[in-house]
Design a protein around this motif. Structure first.
Motif, short mmCIF file in Angstrom:
data_model
loop_
_atom_site.label_atom_id
_atom_site.label_comp_id
_atom_site.label_asym_id
_atom_site.label_seq_id
_atom_site.Cartn_x
_atom_site.Cartn_y
_atom_site.Cartn_z
N LEU A 2 49.55 87.12 13.97
CA LEU A 2 50.45 88.17 13.49
C LEU A 2 51.25 87.69 12.28
CD1 LEU A 2 51.67 89.61 16.90
CD2 LEU A 2 50.29 90.81 15.19
N SER A 3 51.65 86.43 12.28
CA SER A 3 52.35 85.86 11.12
C SER A 3 51.45 85.85 9.90
CB SER A 3 52.82 84.45 11.43
OG SER A 3 53.83 84.48 12.41
N ALA A 23 58.76 87.40 24.37
CA ALA A 23 59.90 87.75 23.50
C ALA A 23 59.62 87.30 22.08
CB ALA A 23 61.18 87.12 24.03
N GLU A 24 59.09 86.07 21.94
CA GLU A 24 58.73 85.59 20.61
C GLU A 24 57.60 86.43 20.02
OE1 GLU A 24 56.85 81.67 18.37
OE2 GLU A 24 57.25 81.58 20.52
N ARG A 74 57.16 92.81 15.71
CA ARG A 74 58.09 93.73 15.03
C ARG A 74 58.21 93.38 13.55
NH1 ARG A 74 60.99 93.30 19.85
NH2 ARG A 74 62.28 91.63 18.97
N SER A 75 58.27 92.09 13.25
CA SER A 75 58.37 91.65 11.86
C SER A 75 57.12 92.05 11.07
CB SER A 75 58.57 90.14 11.81
OG SER A 75 58.69 89.69 10.49
N ALA A 98 57.17 95.80 10.49
CA ALA A 98 58.13 96.16 9.44
C ALA A 98 57.53 95.92 8.06
CB ALA A 98 59.42 95.35 9.61
N ALA A 99 56.81 94.80 7.91
CA ALA A 99 56.16 94.51 6.63
C ALA A 99 55.08 95.55 6.33
CB ALA A 99 55.55 93.11 6.65
N ALA A 100 54.30 95.92 7.33
CA ALA A 100 53.24 96.93 7.14
C ALA A 100 53.84 98.28 6.76
CB ALA A 100 52.39 97.05 8.40
N LYS A 101 54.96 98.65 7.39
CA LYS A 101 55.62 99.91 7.06
C LYS A 101 56.16 99.89 5.63
CE LYS A 101 59.34 103.00 8.60
NZ LYS A 101 59.78 103.31 7.27
N THR A 102 56.70 98.77 5.21
CA THR A 102 57.21 98.65 3.84
C THR A 102 56.08 98.84 2.85
OG1 THR A 102 58.97 97.16 4.54
CG2 THR A 102 58.37 97.10 2.21
#
Length: 170
Positions: free
Chosen positions: A17-18, A99-100, A106-107, A110-114
Motif C-alpha cells: 500500500l505504501s 491499526a497500522e 487511509r493514507s 487520500a493520495a488516490a483521491k487527490t
C-alpha cells in the motif's frame, strides 16, 4: 492461528500500500506537469508526460493485482469468503497490526483521491480552452460583403465567410 504466521503478510500488505501511495504521488506529479503544459499550450510536452503517466499506471496496476492476491490470501487465512475486499478484510481484523494497516490504507486512499480530483481540474481546464478555441473559430464565420475578396483557392468573391476569404489590399 498464530500472529507470527499472520503478521508478515499484513506487513507485506502495508509495504504494498505504501508503494501504491508513492506511485500515486508520482502520478500526481505528472498531472501537475500536464496542467502546466496545458496552461502554456505546450503541446509538444504532452507525449513525454503521457509516456510517464502510462508507465506509472502500469506499475499501479501490477501493485493492485499483487494487493488483491495478498488480500485473497489473508481472507482465506481468516476464514473469510474468497471474494472479500480489502475493506471487508480491514473490518474483520482486530489486531494491532490492523491499526497500522488501516492507517496506511487511509493514507493511500487520500493520495488516490487527490490524484482523481487534480485530474478533474485538468479536464475542466482543457474544456475551458476548448470552449475558447471553438468561440474563436466560430467568430470568423460571419458573412461579409466586400470588393476584392478571394476564396482560399483564389476565386474572386463578392461575399463570404470571413475566415475563408483573403482581402486584397493596396
Amino acid at each position: 492461528m498464530s500472529s507470527r504466521t499472520f503478521s508478515p503478510t499484513t506487513a507485506q500488505l502495508c509495504r504494498l500500500l505504501s508503494q501504491e501511495e508513492t506511485a500515486c504521488r508520482r502520478l500526481l506529479d505528472t498531472v501537475h506537469e500536464e496542467r502546466a503544459a496545458i496552461r502554456a499550450l505546450a503541446i509538444t510536452e504532452f507525449h513525454a508526460i503521457n509516456c510517464r503517466r502510462l508507465s506509472i499506471l502500469e506499475s499501479l496496476q501490477a501493485l493492485a493485482d499483487e494487493r488483491q492476491r495478498i488480500v485473497h490470501e489473508l481472507a482465506g487465512r481468516q476464514g473469510l469468503p474468497p471474494a472479500t475486499s480489502i475493506h471487508g478484510l480491514l473490518d474483520h481484523l482486530k489486531s494491532a497490526a490492523s491499526a497500522e494497516l488501516q492507517a496506511v490504507y487511509r493514507s493511500y486512499m487520500a493520495a488516490a483521491k487527490t490524484v482523481r480530483d487534480e485530474i478533474k481540474q485538468n479536464v475542466v481546464l482543457i474544456e475551458g480552452i476548448r470552449g475558447v478555441v471553438d468561440q474563436a473559430l466560430s467568430a470568423g464565420t460571419a458573412v461579409v460583403p466586400g470588393q476584392e475578396l478571394y476564396t482560399a483557392d483564389g476565386q474572386s468573391s463578392g461575399a463570404g465567410r470571413l475566415n475563408m476569404l483573403i482581402h486584397q489590399r493596396g
